[in-house]
Design a protein around this motif. Structure first.
Motif, PDB file in Angstrom:
ATOM      1  N   ASP A 161       1.199  -0.736   0.028  1.00 50.12           N
ATOM      2  CA  ASP A 161       0.017  -0.122  -0.284  1.00 50.12           C
ATOM      3  C   ASP A 161       0.937   1.051  -0.024  1.00 50.12           C
ATOM      4  O   ASP A 161       1.918   1.353   0.752  1.00 50.12           O
ATOM      5  N   TYR A 162       1.114   2.364  -1.112  1.00 43.82           N
ATOM      6  CA  TYR A 162       1.563   3.270  -1.557  1.00 43.82           C
ATOM      7  C   TYR A 162       1.744   4.388   0.205  1.00 43.82           C
ATOM      8  O   TYR A 162       2.383   4.603   0.753  1.00 43.82           O
ATOM      9  N   SER A 163       0.153   4.482   0.330  1.00 49.22           N
ATOM     10  CA  SER A 163       0.434   5.458   1.798  1.00 49.22           C
ATOM     11  C   SER A 163       0.820   4.991   3.228  1.00 49.22           C
ATOM     12  O   SER A 163       1.046   5.918   3.861  1.00 49.22           O
ATOM     13  N   SER A 164       0.933   3.462   2.924  1.00 46.27           N
ATOM     14  CA  SER A 164       1.114   2.829   4.595  1.00 46.27           C
ATOM     15  C   SER A 164       2.530   2.149   4.496  1.00 46.27           C
ATOM     16  O   SER A 164       3.193   2.106   5.567  1.00 46.27           O
ATOM     17  N   SER A 165       3.372   1.913   3.207  1.00 45.10           N
ATOM     18  CA  SER A 165       4.274   1.084   3.286  1.00 45.10           C
ATOM     19  C   SER A 165       5.784   1.544   3.196  1.00 45.10           C
ATOM     20  O   SER A 165       5.663   2.493   2.644  1.00 45.10           O
ATOM     21  N   TYR A 166       6.242   1.057   3.852  1.00 41.13           N
ATOM     22  CA  TYR A 166       8.270   1.815   3.764  1.00 41.13           C
ATOM     23  C   TYR A 166       8.892   0.757   2.888  1.00 41.13           C
ATOM     24  O   TYR A 166       9.680   0.814   2.532  1.00 41.13           O
ATOM     25  N   PHE A 167       8.404  -0.430   1.852  1.00 39.88           N
ATOM     26  CA  PHE A 167       9.481  -1.315   1.260  1.00 39.88           C
ATOM     27  C   PHE A 167       9.098  -0.659  -0.061  1.00 39.88           C
ATOM     28  O   PHE A 167      10.298  -0.353  -0.779  1.00 39.88           O
ATOM     29  N   ASP A 168       8.773   0.976  -0.393  1.00 40.36           N
ATOM     30  CA  ASP A 168       8.837   1.644  -1.699  1.00 40.36           C
ATOM     31  C   ASP A 168      10.252   2.473  -1.617  1.00 40.36           C
ATOM     32  O   ASP A 168      11.221   2.534  -2.566  1.00 40.36           O
ATOM     33  N   ILE A 169      10.727   2.580  -0.640  1.00 44.30           N
ATOM     34  CA  ILE A 169      11.512   3.198   0.738  1.00 44.30           C
ATOM     35  C   ILE A 169      12.878   2.510   0.050  1.00 44.30           C
ATOM     36  O   ILE A 169      13.878   3.278  -0.224  1.00 44.30           O
ATOM     37  N   PHE A 170      12.811   1.194   0.688  1.00 48.39           N
ATOM     38  CA  PHE A 170      13.193   0.156   0.876  1.00 48.39           C
ATOM     39  C   PHE A 170      14.412  -0.324  -1.065  1.00 48.39           C
ATOM     40  O   PHE A 170      15.782   0.612  -1.303  1.00 48.39           O
ATOM     41  N   LEU A 171      12.942   0.153  -2.339  1.00 49.87           N
ATOM     42  CA  LEU A 171      13.322  -0.469  -3.163  1.00 49.87           C
ATOM     43  C   LEU A 171      14.419   0.819  -3.434  1.00 49.87           C
ATOM     44  O   LEU A 171      15.217   1.233  -4.766  1.00 49.87           O
ATOM     45  N   LEU A 172      14.008   2.030  -3.389  1.00 51.16           N
ATOM     46  CA  LEU A 172      14.271   3.432  -3.468  1.00 51.16           C
ATOM     47  C   LEU A 172      16.275   3.495  -3.478  1.00 51.16           C
ATOM     48  O   LEU A 172      16.665   4.199  -4.139  1.00 51.16           O
ATOM     49  N   ALA A 173      16.443   2.848  -2.129  1.00 51.12           N
ATOM     50  CA  ALA A 173      17.780   3.121  -1.729  1.00 51.12           C
ATOM     51  C   ALA A 173      18.262   1.762  -3.325  1.00 51.12           C
ATOM     52  O   ALA A 173      19.360   1.919  -3.669  1.00 51.12           O
ATOM     53  N   VAL A 174      17.561   0.411  -2.979  1.00 53.67           N
ATOM     54  CA  VAL A 174      18.224  -0.469  -3.956  1.00 53.67           C
ATOM     55  C   VAL A 174      18.700   0.464  -5.078  1.00 53.67           C
ATOM     56  O   VAL A 174      19.812   0.030  -6.185  1.00 53.67           O
ATOM     57  N   PHE A 175      17.315   0.692  -5.757  1.00 51.37           N
ATOM     58  CA  PHE A 175      17.728   1.586  -7.098  1.00 51.37           C
ATOM     59  C   PHE A 175      18.697   2.676  -7.056  1.00 51.37           C
ATOM     60  O   PHE A 175      19.471   2.730  -8.449  1.00 51.37           O
ATOM     61  N   ARG A 176      19.351   3.020  -5.950  1.00 44.88           N
ATOM     62  CA  ARG A 176      20.549   4.465  -6.011  1.00 44.88           C
ATOM     63  C   ARG A 176      21.670   3.345  -6.174  1.00 44.88           C
ATOM     64  O   ARG A 176      22.815   3.824  -6.713  1.00 44.88           O
ATOM     65  N   PHE A 177      21.793   2.001  -4.862  1.00 43.01           N
ATOM     66  CA  PHE A 177      23.236   1.596  -5.431  1.00 43.01           C
ATOM     67  C   PHE A 177      23.715   1.072  -6.822  1.00 43.01           C
ATOM     68  O   PHE A 177      24.532   0.698  -6.828  1.00 43.01           O
ATOM     69  N   LYS A 178      22.151   0.045  -6.976  1.00 37.52           N
ATOM     70  CA  LYS A 178      22.484  -0.283  -8.566  1.00 37.52           C
ATOM     71  C   LYS A 178      22.825   0.859  -9.728  1.00 37.52           C
ATOM     72  O   LYS A 178      23.962   0.168  -9.792  1.00 37.52           O
ATOM     73  N   VAL A 179      22.042   1.911  -9.716  1.00 32.58           N
ATOM     74  CA  VAL A 179      22.807   2.754 -10.315  1.00 32.58           C
ATOM     75  C   VAL A 179      23.683   3.394 -10.174  1.00 32.58           C
ATOM     76  O   VAL A 179      25.071   3.786 -11.328  1.00 32.58           O
ATOM     77  N   LEU A 180      24.096   3.721  -9.408  1.00 25.57           N
ATOM     78  CA  LEU A 180      25.912   4.730  -8.419  1.00 25.57           C
ATOM     79  C   LEU A 180      26.733   4.328  -8.833  1.00 25.57           C
ATOM     80  O   LEU A 180      27.623   3.791  -9.347  1.00 25.57           O
ATOM     81  N   ILE A 181      26.898   2.376  -8.365  1.00 26.81           N
ATOM     82  CA  ILE A 181      27.611   1.129  -8.398  1.00 26.81           C
ATOM     83  C   ILE A 181      28.559   1.342  -9.794  1.00 26.81           C
ATOM     84  O   ILE A 181      29.327   0.893 -10.310  1.00 26.81           O
ATOM     85  N   LEU A 182      27.057   0.615 -10.647  1.00 24.99           N
ATOM     86  CA  LEU A 182      27.194   0.102 -12.128  1.00 24.99           C
ATOM     87  C   LEU A 182      27.924   1.958 -13.407  1.00 24.99           C
ATOM     88  O   LEU A 182      28.824   1.651 -14.003  1.00 24.99           O
ATOM     89  N   ALA A 183      27.411   3.337 -12.175  1.00 25.40           N
ATOM     90  CA  ALA A 183      28.181   3.448 -13.764  1.00 25.40           C
ATOM     91  C   ALA A 183      30.049   4.369 -12.859  1.00 25.40           C
ATOM     92  O   ALA A 183      30.373   4.710 -13.222  1.00 25.40           O
TER      93      ALA A 183
END
Length: 218
Positions: A92-114
């Motif tokens: 649930d977008y309004s109550s879940s913190y899972f998307d914030i964790f996925l956002l950190a995974v997204f930053r990690f993958k893009v920055l390490i790759l680049a």
């Protein structure tokens, strides 16, 4: 006549004595410059600079810290298994913190790759991840109901936002300028070494110094 011969011999001896000093000067300069170049060549062989490696470590810390906070949040809400199923499978977008964790995974993958694998020397990758992170967190804070869920409703978005901007500052003001400065120093030292080597190879040997032939008086 004898005076002229004496002057010629003195000139010849002085030129011969001056030759080793010239060789010494030109033999010292290339050695000193090569010694200055060696640290830069060693850094190039390593493939990644110390400041860039520190940046990659901080990006990894970003992911691990957000993951740790998310796991703590799962435990606080009543157990990892139950809360994980609720936040992931019943997202649930309004109550879940899972998307914030996925956002950190997204930053990690893009920055390490680049910046670690591709060794990019531009700011566009960090600008993209920071823009996506900032826009997503601002929208989530405004639309969702995170603030009504206790302390973690404040902590996770704020920490994620701060870490993303620290990464941007560190890359833009530390990594890229320092690497550009080191590269310029290496090019200047290499150019000076090549010029000194050319001058060294052009020094005349002892056999090339000679006195002019005697002229017949009268």
């Amino acid at each position: 006549m004898s005076r002229m011969l004496g002057d010629a011999e003195n000139a010849h001896s002085s030129s011969v004595e001056s030759c080793p000093s010239l060789r010494d000067v030109h033999s010292i300069n290339p050695t000193q410059l090569v010694a200055r170049i060696e640290p830069y060549e060693g850094r190039e062989k390593k493939g990644i600079s110390d400041v860039r490696r520190t940046f990659c470590l901080f990006v990894t810390f970003d992911l691990l810290f957000i993951t740790l906070l998310w796991i703590i949040e799962l435990n606080v809400k009543g157990g990892i298994e139950t809360t994980l199923e609720k936040e992931v499978l019943q997202y649930d977008y309004s109550s879940s913190y899972f998307d914030i964790f996925l956002l950190a995974v997204f930053r990690f993958k893009v920055l390490i790759l680049a910046y670690a694998m591709c060794r990019l020397r531009h700011w566009w990758a960090i600008a993209f991840t920071t823009a996506v992170t900032s826009a997503f967190l601002l929208a989530k804070v405004i639309i969702s109901q995170l603030f009504s869920q206790g302390a973690f409703g404040y902590v996770l978005p704020i920490i994620s936002f701060i870490l993303a901007w620290i990464e941007t500052w560190f890359l833009d003001f530390k990594v890229l300028p320092q690497e550009a400065e080191e590269e310029n120093r290496f090019l200047i030292a290499q150019d000076a070494s090549e010029r000194a080597a050319l001058l060294h190879s052009g020094v005349l040997s002892d056999g090339q110094f000679y006195s002019p032939p005697e002229s017949v008086a009268g």
